[in-house]
Write an enzyme that holds these catalytic residues in place. Structure first.
Site, PDB file in Angstrom:
ATOM      1  N   ARG A   1       0.839  -1.200   0.000  1.00 50.58           N
ATOM      2  CA  ARG A   1       0.000   0.000   0.000  1.00 50.58           C
ATOM      3  C   ARG A   1       0.874   1.250   0.000  1.00 50.58           C
ATOM      4  O   ARG A   1       1.986   1.240   0.525  1.00 50.58           O
ATOM      5  CB  ARG A   1      -0.898   0.006   1.245  1.00 50.58           C
ATOM      6  CG  ARG A   1      -2.078  -0.923   1.135  1.00 50.58           C
ATOM      7  CD  ARG A   1      -2.983  -0.572  -0.019  1.00 50.58           C
ATOM      8  NE  ARG A   1      -3.732   0.631   0.248  1.00 50.58           N
ATOM      9  CZ  ARG A   1      -5.031   0.671   0.513  1.00 50.58           C
ATOM     10  NH1 ARG A   1      -5.733  -0.446   0.533  1.00 50.58           N
ATOM     11  NH2 ARG A   1      -5.629   1.813   0.752  1.00 50.58           N
TER      12      ARG A   1
ATOM     13  N   THR B   1       4.474  -8.458   5.749  1.00 47.68           N
ATOM     14  CA  THR B   1       4.450  -9.863   5.340  1.00 47.68           C
ATOM     15  C   THR B   1       4.922  -9.968   3.894  1.00 47.68           C
ATOM     16  O   THR B   1       5.395 -11.024   3.475  1.00 47.68           O
ATOM     17  CB  THR B   1       3.033 -10.464   5.461  1.00 47.68           C
ATOM     18  OG1 THR B   1       2.094  -9.531   4.919  1.00 47.68           O
ATOM     19  CG2 THR B   1       2.673 -10.767   6.890  1.00 47.68           C
TER      20      THR B   1
HETATM   21  C1  26W Z   1     -10.145   1.296  10.239  1.00 51.64           C
HETATM   22  C2  26W Z   1      -9.164   1.508   9.175  1.00 51.64           C
HETATM   23  C3  26W Z   1      -8.059   0.531   9.219  1.00 51.64           C
HETATM   24  C4  26W Z   1      -8.018  -0.471   8.272  1.00 51.64           C
HETATM   25  C5  26W Z   1      -7.011  -1.387   8.298  1.00 51.64           C
HETATM   26  C6  26W Z   1      -7.107   0.612  10.186  1.00 51.64           C
HETATM   27  C7  26W Z   1      -6.102  -0.302  10.225  1.00 51.64           C
HETATM   28  C8  26W Z   1      -6.042  -1.303   9.283  1.00 51.64           C
HETATM   29  C9  26W Z   1      -4.998  -2.367   9.358  1.00 51.64           C
HETATM   30  C10 26W Z   1      -4.647  -2.659  10.801  1.00 51.64           C
HETATM   31  C11 26W Z   1      -3.802  -2.044   8.570  1.00 51.64           C
HETATM   32  C12 26W Z   1      -2.980  -3.255   8.306  1.00 51.64           C
HETATM   33  O1  26W Z   1      -3.236  -3.990   7.378  1.00 51.64           O
HETATM   34  N1  26W Z   1      -1.929  -3.459   9.099  1.00 51.64           N
HETATM   35  C13 26W Z   1      -0.893  -4.370   8.708  1.00 51.64           C
HETATM   36  O2  26W Z   1      -1.128  -5.639   9.290  1.00 51.64           O
HETATM   37  C14 26W Z   1      -0.176  -6.587   8.821  1.00 51.64           C
HETATM   38  C15 26W Z   1      -0.549  -7.933   9.375  1.00 51.64           C
HETATM   39  O3  26W Z   1      -0.313  -8.010  10.731  1.00 51.64           O
HETATM   40  C16 26W Z   1       1.226  -6.161   9.213  1.00 51.64           C
HETATM   41  O4  26W Z   1       2.134  -7.062   8.651  1.00 51.64           O
HETATM   42  C17 26W Z   1       1.524  -4.744   8.714  1.00 51.64           C
HETATM   43  O5  26W Z   1       2.769  -4.315   9.193  1.00 51.64           O
HETATM   44  C18 26W Z   1       0.442  -3.804   9.152  1.00 51.64           C
HETATM   45  O6  26W Z   1       0.616  -2.520   8.566  1.00 51.64           O
END
Ligand code: 26W
Length: 818
Positions: free
Chosen positions: A549, A656
């Site tokens: 992303r 990942t």
């Molecule tokens: C509510 C909006 C929103 C949507 C998605 C907030 C936060 C997220 C996710 C937590 C973002 C995300 O995908 N985080 C990623 O998670 C992966 C799996 O654990 C990690 O490997 C990444 O470092 C992390 O950015």
């Protein structure tokens, strides 16, 4: 039809496929389109899975096994056909049967739409987990929303990102089975009344708005495994009764409008990643998923074990994937109290033993909080429960931290007219975990430190992983074959075996075969790039890939600035010693994230300029691949020489993608962030290019305004200054010299007077240095392939089978089905 000698299994399959084409589409093989052939093949595979399913279902039921319900707003499954037949050990059979029908399996698999029901890491992690769980014969269900539109389709127009709807269901979905008979009702809004009957309180909801949640199940097979699990996706439907009232009073159009309003809940996935917007519709989506899922879980339990609710935690564990499904906590309380007649204390005891929570980000913009008014209006009864949980929490906190009101407020579920979802998880769950060692350290020492001090035993660190079945066997079959030839095939299910190929790291013949496989993957990617971008790239150049992303903290901007510096040098001195390079990007930006979109435009503008400058004789190429997702990732990770994992230290929870590149023999250029730290431990410092500030050094710099340091670097690093100045000089976009001013501004002056929030300038010199070293090493073929092979061989630890094993031992305690 090509003449191919088929064995009996292949002949049967050939007949089945022709049969499906005829019965499903009313066509003969000759009249069928390739898409029809794909669907027919998928349906034959589904039949095989269904046969296994019926048996597996019975086993799980008979054994009375504990089950995992993995609640996630995102499941980024990608395509399913190729991995399903791989897991069924049927790939060869399909290759031959299809060839006899005049088709290549590799062409047919490309016709499936990606199931893109996720934004990025968190969603793909859920998909890898469910593959590992099933492969390890652990009974588990994924639970999510069946978004009619997944993550938007990205189209680059004039270098800018534009968004189109992702119509993944347009040709139907061969993998799902609708279960209308298992639909449940989810209620929103209205008023709650308390009645006093027979010495008990009871709650009555009036004027609530009902929506039907209808499940679709996708059966999931593991690699060479016994059981079939499922992904349950809930879809919103308007109840007919509501429509009929309007309908009967002659208001047909109004009835249809209401139907649409109800169904909008499962219409589209929110495309924000690591950033929240407190939208009513999102809150409704959250309640919709958790309420439907919990009604189903409790019904399954009741059907099998009756009303002995105290035993629920022995039979079910519910995992909350980031805070998005947190409403499951008050919803379980609500059902137990209001519908099953339990008292508060009993319900609370069950609830606190049933839920576990994983945090996936420390970015403060991503921590979910909801405005109180909105919460109360949409979920009046759930709100009452949250308020009571909070009241009891405050009493407890006053006992533990007397009169420390600052701490109470920081730990509260309700404060400043908002509901804090992470605190609701922290106050309730029996297990809480971070997704890499560094991330857990930051959680326990910083954002969750007060809860950690309260009870350390609930906290775990479980490093993420990826499934080898998709991320090497399926996307890089030649490499998988080579490994199997040397060490046997057990490594596919037993990740510890993989390190056995370390002993071939300096073997001349092995190095050559490893390098040849990489080269042929690079040729394939070059063809894809030629077809989609019209750019010629040289498979003998270094493929340097950053695919993830688009976010400021991931620092694609630093990567582009470095490319500009290299380009400037080559222009000045075209005959200098230089290893040709192809820089490849894949990235979607959240549609409302203006700066991220501007960085995409910058990559494309810089690419356009460099790719068409005859002075540098094609020594650098820059490619932006449109619409990055699981299927494009599969093409990129196998072809990369260098993997860019360059986030500002302390910001990437784990990553990942880093593991996917490593597994396929790319060497990482990275910071000591997230799982990169553990990758360095596994592969050894000599086989990874680490640079930049460490997490604590970044944190120290973020504490005070450090503009002096930034100014000094700007004035002393000539190459960097030149690249920065080019952002505003009009050299890049002569028609609009101000186009990239925002990027220049944020790096040098900052948004609130804090320049260079993400340490692009401060890490720049070190980043350039490490790139020079990598380019030098690349010329030393013996050394390079040693490093590449060591990366693949050291990746065992990052199998999601290991991750699931850790979760199971520490948190879930599921037993494999015999
Ligand atoms: C509510 C909006 C929103 C949507 C998605 C907030 C936060 C997220 C996710 C937590 C973002 C995300 O995908 N985080 C990623 O998670 C992966 C799996 O654990 C990690 O490997 C990444 O470092 C992390 O950015």
């Amino acid at each position: 039809m090509e003449k191919v000698n088929l064995n009996s299994e292949e002949t049967n399959l050939q007949k089945e496929i022709i049969g499906k084409i005829s019965r499903h589409f009313g066509k003969t093989l000759e009249d069928a389109t390739p898409k029809m052939v794909y669907t027919a093949c998928a349906l034959t595979a589904r039949d095989k899975i269904m046969e296994k399913w019926a048996i597996s279902h019975k086993e799980v039921k008979n054994e009375g096994s504990k089950k995992l319900y993995y609640l996630s707003f995102e499941f980024l499954m990608g395509r399913l056909f190729a991995t399903n037949i791989l897991n069924l050990m049927q790939t060869e059979t399909y290759v031959n049967a299809l060839r006899s029908l005049g088709y290549e399996l590799s062409d047919i698999v490309e016709l499936e739409n990606d199931a893109g029901l996720g934004n990025g890491g968190l969603g793909r992690l859920a998909a890898c987990f469910i593959d590992s769980l099933t492969t390890m014969d652990l009974p588990a269900y994924g639970c999510t929303i069946r978004y009619e539109y997944g993550l938007f389709r990205q189209k680059i127009v004039d270098g800018y990102q534009t968004e189109l709807p992702d119509t993944w269901l347009e040709n139907g979905n061969a993998w799902e089975i609708a279960r209308p008979e298992e639909s449940v009702i989810v209620k929103f809004g209205g008023q709650v009344y308390t009645d006093w009957n027979d010495g008990h309180f009871s709650f009555r909801y009036e004027n609530a708005h009902s929506i039907i949640a209808m499940p679709y199940d996708v059966p999931l097979v593991g690699y060479d495994s016994k059981i079939v699990n499922k992904l349950r996706m809930w879809s919103a439907k308007a109840p007919d009764v509501m429509n009929m009232q309007e309908f009967n009073s002659g208001n047909y159009v109004r009835a249809m409008e209401e139907k649409q309003l109800a169904e909008v809940i499962s219409k589209v996935l929110y495309p924000e990643d690591n950033h929240i917007e407190g939208k009513e519709l999102r809150l409704k989506q959250q309640y919709f998923l958790v309420s439907a899922t919990l009604q189903w879980i409790l019904k399954e339990y009741e059907d099998r074990y009756g009303y002995d609710w105290k035993k629920l935690p022995e039979k079910a564990v519910i995992h909350i994937n980031d805070t998005h499904p947190t409403l499951a906590i008050p919803e379980l309380m609500r059902i137990l109290i209001d519908e099953k007649g339990l008292g508060w204390d009993d319900a609370w005891e069950i609830t606190t033993k049933t839920f576990a929570y994983t945090n996936h980000t420390v970015m403060s913009e991503a921590l979910e909080k909801w405005p109180l008014d909105m919460f109360k209006k949409i979920l009046p009864r759930v709100y009452m429960i949250v308020e009571e949980i909070n009241r009891r929490l405050m009493i407890k906190l006053q006992e533990v931290y007397p009169n420390d009101f600052g701490k109470h407020k920081w730990m509260a579920i309700i404060a400043d007219n908002q509901v804090f979802m992470a605190n609701l998880c922290l106050a309730t769950c029996f297990a809480i975990n971070g997704v890499s060692k560094l991330h857990t350290k930051i959680l326990t020492s910083d954002i969750f430190a007060d809860y950690y001090r309260l009870d350390k035993s609930r906290f775990h660190s479980i490093t993420n992983g990826i499934t080898f079945r998709r991320w090497i066997c399926n996307c890089n079959p030649k490499l998988a074959e080579l490994i199997t030839e040397k060490i046997g095939k057990s490594w596919i299910k037993d990740y510890k075996q993989l390190e056995k190929i370390k002993k071939y790291a300096d073997d001349k013949d092995f190095q050559k075969r490893f390098a040849d496989i990489k080269h042929s993957n690079k040729v394939k990617l070059a063809e894809y790039i030629k077809e989609h971008n019209g750019i010629e790239v040289d498979p003998d150049s270094i493929y340097d890939v950053q695919a993830k992303r688009l976010h400021e903290y991931k620092r694609q901007l630093m990567n582009v600035l470095h490319i500009m510096v290299e380009y400037n040098k080559l222009v000045e001195n075209p005959d200098m010693e230089f290893t040709p390079k192809t820089y490849i990007f894949g990235a979607k930006a959240a549609p409302g994230y203006t700066r991220a979109k501007l960085i995409i435009k910058l990559i494309n503008t810089v690419g356009e300029k460099i790719n068409n400058d005859p002075r540098i004789k094609g020594k650098i190429k820059v490619v932006f691949l449109e619409n990055y997702g699981v299927s494009i990732a599969e093409k990129l990770v196998v072809a990369a020489d260098i993997s860019e994992q360059i986030s500002t230290a302390g910001k990437e929870a784990s990553g990942t993608g880093n593991m996917k590149f490593m597994l396929n023999g790319a060497v990482t250029v990275g910071t000591l962030d997230g799982a990169n730290v553990e990758m360095t431990e596994q592969v050894g410092e000599d086989n990874i290019y680490i640079f930049g500030l460490k997490a604590d050094e970044v944190a120290a710099r973020l504490k005070y305004n450090n503009s002096e340091e930034v100014k000094t670097i700007y004035s002393t690093n000539n190459a960097l200054r030149k690249a920065l100045d080019q952002l505003i000089s009009g050299e890049l976009e002569p028609e609009n010299a101000h186009m990239f001013k925002d990027l220049y501004q944020t790096l040098l002056f900052g948004d609130y007077g804090y320049p260079d929030q993400y340490m692009v300038i401060r890490d720049f010199e070190d980043y350039c240095r490490i790139h020079e070293r990598a380019a030098r090493d690349y010329k030393d073929k013996k050394k390079w392939w040693h490093m590449a092979i060591m990366n693949t061989a050291s990746c065992g630890y990052f199998s999601s089978d290991r991750t699931i094993d850790d979760y199971n031992k520490e948190i879930w305690h599921l037993k494999p089905i015999k």
